[in-house]
Design a protein around this motif. Structure first.
Motif, short mmCIF file in Angstrom:
data_model
loop_
_atom_site.label_atom_id
_atom_site.label_comp_id
_atom_site.label_asym_id
_atom_site.label_seq_id
_atom_site.Cartn_x
_atom_site.Cartn_y
_atom_site.Cartn_z
N GLN A 179 38.52 35.33 38.28
CA GLN A 179 39.86 34.78 37.59
C GLN A 179 40.58 33.70 38.35
OE1 GLN A 179 42.31 38.16 36.90
NE2 GLN A 179 44.11 36.82 36.19
N ASP A 229 35.61 36.52 34.63
CA ASP A 229 36.85 37.41 34.76
C ASP A 229 37.98 36.51 34.41
OD1 ASP A 229 38.91 39.09 35.18
OD2 ASP A 229 38.05 39.70 37.04
N GLU A 230 38.60 36.57 33.04
CA GLU A 230 39.88 35.86 32.53
C GLU A 230 39.47 34.42 32.67
OE1 GLU A 230 43.10 37.59 32.06
OE2 GLU A 230 42.78 39.69 32.80
N SER A 289 38.79 44.13 35.31
CA SER A 289 38.09 43.53 36.50
C SER A 289 37.16 44.63 37.17
CB SER A 289 38.91 42.86 37.38
OG SER A 289 39.81 41.99 37.03
MG MG Z 1 41.61 41.60 36.12
#
Ligand code: MG
Ligand code: ADP
Length: 267
Positions: A110, A187-188, A66
């Motif tokens: 995320q 992000d993920e 991140s």
């Molecule tokens: Mg992360």
């Protein structure tokens, strides 16, 4: 070729860092160092992502994935070295060009990170209302278009609490896409989703990339994301990228360190 260039690692070497690729470089990490107090997170990181490419970074939790993304949007500044986006140094770019650059980037967080007091439609509209003077009827049209693109056309008036995890993720995607960004940072994108929904989100990311010809940087824990989304992938470990290669080569690698990391993945 100079002596220095000859010594640089090449594709296939463990320390090849993805810095040398053909094409127009849109995102570049050039010898980037970043520490928080005594914790060294990024250590001499190099990476060049070319226009139209989907680059994926895998790495254990807490390794700085991140943090990498936050450098690209200029939310974090490198201690040493630089991150450039379309040639602009993100640590020194002035406020107006920074705003301009950010409007060309979509950031998919995320957690879907929807504001729970706004409807899905208003959440998606937010970046347009904040960064443009677009007339309201045009904004509404655009929001409907993006919600349809991510296959949740009927969520416009729904509140986040009425949506499932997968639907929230799609609404978060629509918000990341609303400004028609040239660059998307994921992000993920499949964190916390069950395998079936993860797979549909991965295919959606790929579809978006192919249809809108964007450049993307995705950080992930999931091999499924690498398989479906990545043109190239690298392992973030010890503050820099290793084993940068195509997804097939990466996932089938016999390098002990990579095998160990991939063996720990649940999928
Ligand atoms: Mg992360
Ligand atoms: N703003 C910050 N201040 C201090 N430490 C931070 C900050 N952001 C991230 N870190 C630390 O940097 C490391 C990498 O974080 P992060 O990039 O979020 O990891 P991940 O790879 O899981 O995304 C972690 O140890 C985290 O605690």
């Amino acid at each position: 070729m100079s002596a220095v260039e000859q010594e640089r690692p090449h594709a296939g070497d463990e320390d090849y860092d993805g810095a040398e690729v053909a094409g127009d470089v849109l995102i570049r990490f050039d010898g980037v160092h970043k520490s928080f107090g005594p914790k060294r997170i990024l250590v001499d990181m190099d990476l060049a992502i070319v226009k139209g490419e989907n680059f994926t970074v895998m790495g254990p939790s807490g390794t700085g994935k991140s943090v990498m993304l936050r450098h690209v949007v200029g939310l974090l500044k490198a201690d040493q070295g630089k991150v450039t986006v379309d040639g602009n140094d993100m640590s020194t770019v002035r406020r107006e060009p920074l705003r301009e650059l950010r409007s060309r980037m979509g950031y998919v967080f995320q957690e879907a990170a929807l504001l729970n007091w706004l409807s899905a439609g208003d959440n998606v509209a937010l970046p347009l209302r904040e960064t443009t003077d677009m007339p309201e009827d045009e904004i509404v049209d655009r929001v409907h278009e993006k919600l349809a693109l991510v296959h949740v056309p009927d969520t416009y008036d729904k509140m986040p609490s009425e949506l499932s995890g997968g639907m929230k993720k799609r609404v978060g995607l629509a918000r990341g896409l609303i400004t028609d960004p040239e660059i998307i940072l994921y992000d993920e994108p499949t964190a916390g989703l069950d395998p079936e929904i993860s797979s549909s989100i991965n295919h959606l990311i790929r579809e978006i990339s192919d249809r809108l010809s964007v450049t993307s940087l995705t950080v992930t824990h999931h091999m499924g994301t690498v398989k479906t989304v990545a043109d190239r992938v690298g392992l973030l470990d010890g503050g820099r990228l290793h084993f940068v290669s195509g997804p097939e080569e990466f996932l089938n690698s016999t390098e002990p360190r990579l095998v160990r990391f991939l063996g720990d993945r649940l999928d």
